[in-house]
Design a protein around this motif. Structure first.
Motif, PDB file in Angstrom:
ATOM      1  N   ALA A   1       0.836  -1.075  -0.112  1.00  0.00           N
ATOM      2  CA  ALA A   1      -0.166  -0.082  -0.007  1.00  0.00           C
ATOM      3  C   ALA A   1       0.876   1.248   0.078  1.00  0.00           C
ATOM      4  O   ALA A   1       0.650   2.303  -0.683  1.00  0.00           O
ATOM      5  CB  ALA A   1      -0.966   0.203   1.209  1.00  0.00           C
ATOM      6  N   ALA A   2       1.918   1.329   0.702  1.00  0.00           N
ATOM      7  CA  ALA A   2       3.059   2.386   0.740  1.00  0.00           C
ATOM      8  C   ALA A   2       3.547   2.565  -0.440  1.00  0.00           C
ATOM      9  O   ALA A   2       3.492   3.788  -1.131  1.00  0.00           O
ATOM     10  CB  ALA A   2       4.107   1.956   2.029  1.00  0.00           C
ATOM     11  N   ALA A   3       3.878   1.540  -1.050  1.00  0.00           N
ATOM     12  CA  ALA A   3       4.509   1.686  -2.724  1.00  0.00           C
ATOM     13  C   ALA A   3       3.397   2.234  -3.487  1.00  0.00           C
ATOM     14  O   ALA A   3       3.790   3.067  -4.407  1.00  0.00           O
ATOM     15  CB  ALA A   3       5.020   0.174  -2.930  1.00  0.00           C
ATOM     16  N   ALA A   4       2.256   1.710  -3.473  1.00  0.00           N
ATOM     17  CA  ALA A   4       1.364   2.337  -4.419  1.00  0.00           C
ATOM     18  C   ALA A   4       0.920   3.819  -3.976  1.00  0.00           C
ATOM     19  O   ALA A   4       0.756   4.677  -4.956  1.00  0.00           O
ATOM     20  CB  ALA A   4       0.030   1.695  -4.299  1.00  0.00           C
ATOM     21  N   ILE A   5       1.117   4.360  -2.752  1.00  0.00           N
ATOM     22  CA  ILE A   5       0.759   5.750  -2.549  1.00  0.00           C
ATOM     23  C   ILE A   5       1.807   6.566  -2.907  1.00  0.00           C
ATOM     24  O   ILE A   5       1.696   7.542  -3.772  1.00  0.00           O
ATOM     25  CB  ILE A   5       0.547   5.951  -0.903  1.00  0.00           C
ATOM     26  N   ALA A   6       3.121   6.064  -2.689  1.00  0.00           N
ATOM     27  CA  ALA A   6       4.346   6.941  -3.165  1.00  0.00           C
ATOM     28  C   ALA A   6       4.551   6.860  -4.733  1.00  0.00           C
ATOM     29  O   ALA A   6       4.796   7.830  -5.442  1.00  0.00           O
ATOM     30  CB  ALA A   6       5.566   6.271  -2.603  1.00  0.00           C
ATOM     31  N   MET A   7       3.938   5.935  -5.713  1.00  0.00           N
ATOM     32  CA  MET A   7       4.126   5.844  -6.915  1.00  0.00           C
ATOM     33  C   MET A   7       3.041   7.005  -7.452  1.00  0.00           C
ATOM     34  O   MET A   7       3.351   7.629  -8.280  1.00  0.00           O
ATOM     35  CB  MET A   7       3.928   4.785  -7.584  1.00  0.00           C
ATOM     36  N   TYR A   8       1.810   6.931  -6.870  1.00  0.00           N
ATOM     37  CA  TYR A   8       0.805   7.869  -7.135  1.00  0.00           C
ATOM     38  C   TYR A   8       1.248   9.462  -6.923  1.00  0.00           C
ATOM     39  O   TYR A   8       1.128  10.050  -7.781  1.00  0.00           O
ATOM     40  CB  TYR A   8      -0.444   7.522  -6.399  1.00  0.00           C
ATOM     41  N   ALA A   9       1.999   9.639  -5.752  1.00  0.00           N
ATOM     42  CA  ALA A   9       2.340  10.958  -5.554  1.00  0.00           C
ATOM     43  C   ALA A   9       3.479  11.401  -6.410  1.00  0.00           C
ATOM     44  O   ALA A   9       3.381  12.433  -6.878  1.00  0.00           O
ATOM     45  CB  ALA A   9       3.132  10.763  -4.222  1.00  0.00           C
ATOM     46  N   TRP A  10       4.299  10.427  -6.877  1.00  0.00           N
ATOM     47  CA  TRP A  10       5.224  10.879  -8.037  1.00  0.00           C
ATOM     48  C   TRP A  10       4.479  11.258  -9.218  1.00  0.00           C
ATOM     49  O   TRP A  10       4.726  12.127  -9.894  1.00  0.00           O
ATOM     50  CB  TRP A  10       6.386   9.652  -8.150  1.00  0.00           C
ATOM     51  N   SER A  11       3.736  10.328  -9.626  1.00  0.00           N
ATOM     52  CA  SER A  11       2.952  10.658 -11.101  1.00  0.00           C
ATOM     53  C   SER A  11       1.973  11.850 -10.839  1.00  0.00           C
ATOM     54  O   SER A  11       1.723  12.314 -11.769  1.00  0.00           O
ATOM     55  CB  SER A  11       1.926   9.264 -11.249  1.00  0.00           C
ATOM     56  N   HIS A  12       1.606  12.074  -9.384  1.00  0.00           N
ATOM     57  CA  HIS A  12       0.843  13.640  -9.508  1.00  0.00           C
ATOM     58  C   HIS A  12       1.539  14.526  -9.703  1.00  0.00           C
ATOM     59  O   HIS A  12       1.034  15.365 -10.529  1.00  0.00           O
ATOM     60  CB  HIS A  12       0.363  13.316  -8.153  1.00  0.00           C
ATOM     61  N   HIS A  13       2.750  14.440  -9.311  1.00  0.00           N
ATOM     62  CA  HIS A  13       3.489  15.709  -9.969  1.00  0.00           C
ATOM     63  C   HIS A  13       4.165  15.812 -11.135  1.00  0.00           C
ATOM     64  O   HIS A  13       4.595  16.609 -11.867  1.00  0.00           O
ATOM     65  CB  HIS A  13       5.128  15.523  -8.946  1.00  0.00           C
ATOM     66  N   HIS A  14       4.380  14.562 -11.760  1.00  0.00           N
ATOM     67  CA  HIS A  14       4.930  14.150 -13.102  1.00  0.00           C
ATOM     68  C   HIS A  14       4.072  13.209 -13.940  1.00  0.00           C
ATOM     69  O   HIS A  14       4.525  12.413 -14.244  1.00  0.00           O
ATOM     70  CB  HIS A  14       6.525  13.728 -12.929  1.00  0.00           C
ATOM     71  N   PRO A  15       2.740  13.832 -14.320  1.00  0.00           N
ATOM     72  CA  PRO A  15       2.166  13.146 -15.166  1.00  0.00           C
ATOM     73  C   PRO A  15       2.625  12.879 -16.683  1.00  0.00           C
ATOM     74  O   PRO A  15       3.405  13.727 -17.035  1.00  0.00           O
ATOM     75  CB  PRO A  15       0.619  13.885 -15.171  1.00  0.00           C
ATOM     76  N   PRO A  16       2.142  11.894 -17.295  1.00  0.00           N
ATOM     77  CA  PRO A  16       2.810  11.724 -18.503  1.00  0.00           C
ATOM     78  C   PRO A  16       2.303  12.804 -19.525  1.00  0.00           C
ATOM     79  O   PRO A  16       1.334  13.348 -19.559  1.00  0.00           O
ATOM     80  CB  PRO A  16       2.076  10.362 -19.033  1.00  0.00           C
ATOM     81  N   ARG A  17       3.144  13.298 -20.395  1.00  0.00           N
ATOM     82  CA  ARG A  17       2.717  14.148 -21.257  1.00  0.00           C
ATOM     83  C   ARG A  17       1.957  13.651 -22.481  1.00  0.00           C
ATOM     84  O   ARG A  17       1.879  12.505 -22.925  1.00  0.00           O
ATOM     85  CB  ARG A  17       3.989  14.855 -21.964  1.00  0.00           C
TER      86      ARG A  17
END
Length: 218
Positions: free
Chosen positions: A202-218
């Protein structure tokens, strides 16, 4: 060109008895991405519709091509006691199309939770924290630890780098002291209940989401 045949069959109560799609009906599509065996027998894998009937190699190549070199995420997981959460971390890493998953410590890990998503990822092994740190330095990627240890910073307010490695520890013990020392920064996920820590998956999923929130695909 015909459309794929649906593999969904139902019982007397209307419940689905199968998943995915059945054999392709009509003339087969032409292109190197198509897997003849899947076209003939159907595709019941856990993949999005866009990749139905594609070969594993073609899907992996397409995922590689879609990554922005300026936004690159890797995920590293310490594996000292055959943590059963590694499989779920790998599955989430596939969902976020990370550039690579790095197993630190024991080479063997339980793949059941990955649901074969490791076939579409680049999985690497490093013997210890120093080996991972050396690789990351050569690639110009900072190590961002994820653990609720003294001195860690809340991930909610931290600007995660667009190119980095998120490093996760074991379910029971978290990041080892050696890995904490190797990380450029350690962040934690703020909690409000009584439990000491989140499940590692669960922690990994939240961390990856946090990163993607800052850096969404173009």
């Amino acid at each position: 060109m015909s459309e794929p045949a649906s593999a969904a069959a139902t019982d007397s109560r209307g419940h689905d008895e199968s998943v995915g799609v059945g054999p392709w009906l009509g003339e087969w599509p032409d292109g190197p991405q198509w897997d003849p065996e899947l076209l003939e027998h159907g595709d019941r894998r856990n993949v999005v519709d866009e990749f139905r009937y594609w070969s594993v190699a073609a899907i992996a190549a397409e995922l590689d091509a879609r990554r922005d070199p300026a936004r690159v995420l890797h995920v590293a997981i310490e594996n000292w006691a055959h943590d059963f959460n590694i499989g779920s971390v790998v599955r989430t890493a596939n969902a976020y199309n990370v550039a690579g998953v790095h197993i630190v410590g024991r080479r063997r890990w339980n793949r059941r939770g990955a649901m074969v998503t490791d076939r579409y990822l680049h999985v690497h092994h490093h013997s210890d924290a120093a080996a991972l740190a050396a690789w990351a330095e050569a690639e110009g990627l900072p190590l961002v630890g994820v653990d609720n240890v003294p001195g860690s910073r809340p991930v909610e307010g931290y600007a995660l780098p667009p190119r980095c490695v998120l490093v996760l520890g074991q379910e029971s013990t978290g990041l080892t002291p050696a890995m904490q020392a190797a990380c450029d920064v350690v962040v934690h996920i703020t909690q409000y209940g009584s439990t000491r820590s989140l499940n590692a998956g669960a922690a990994a999923a939240i961390a990856m989401y946090a990163w993607s929130h800052h850096h969404p695909p173009r």
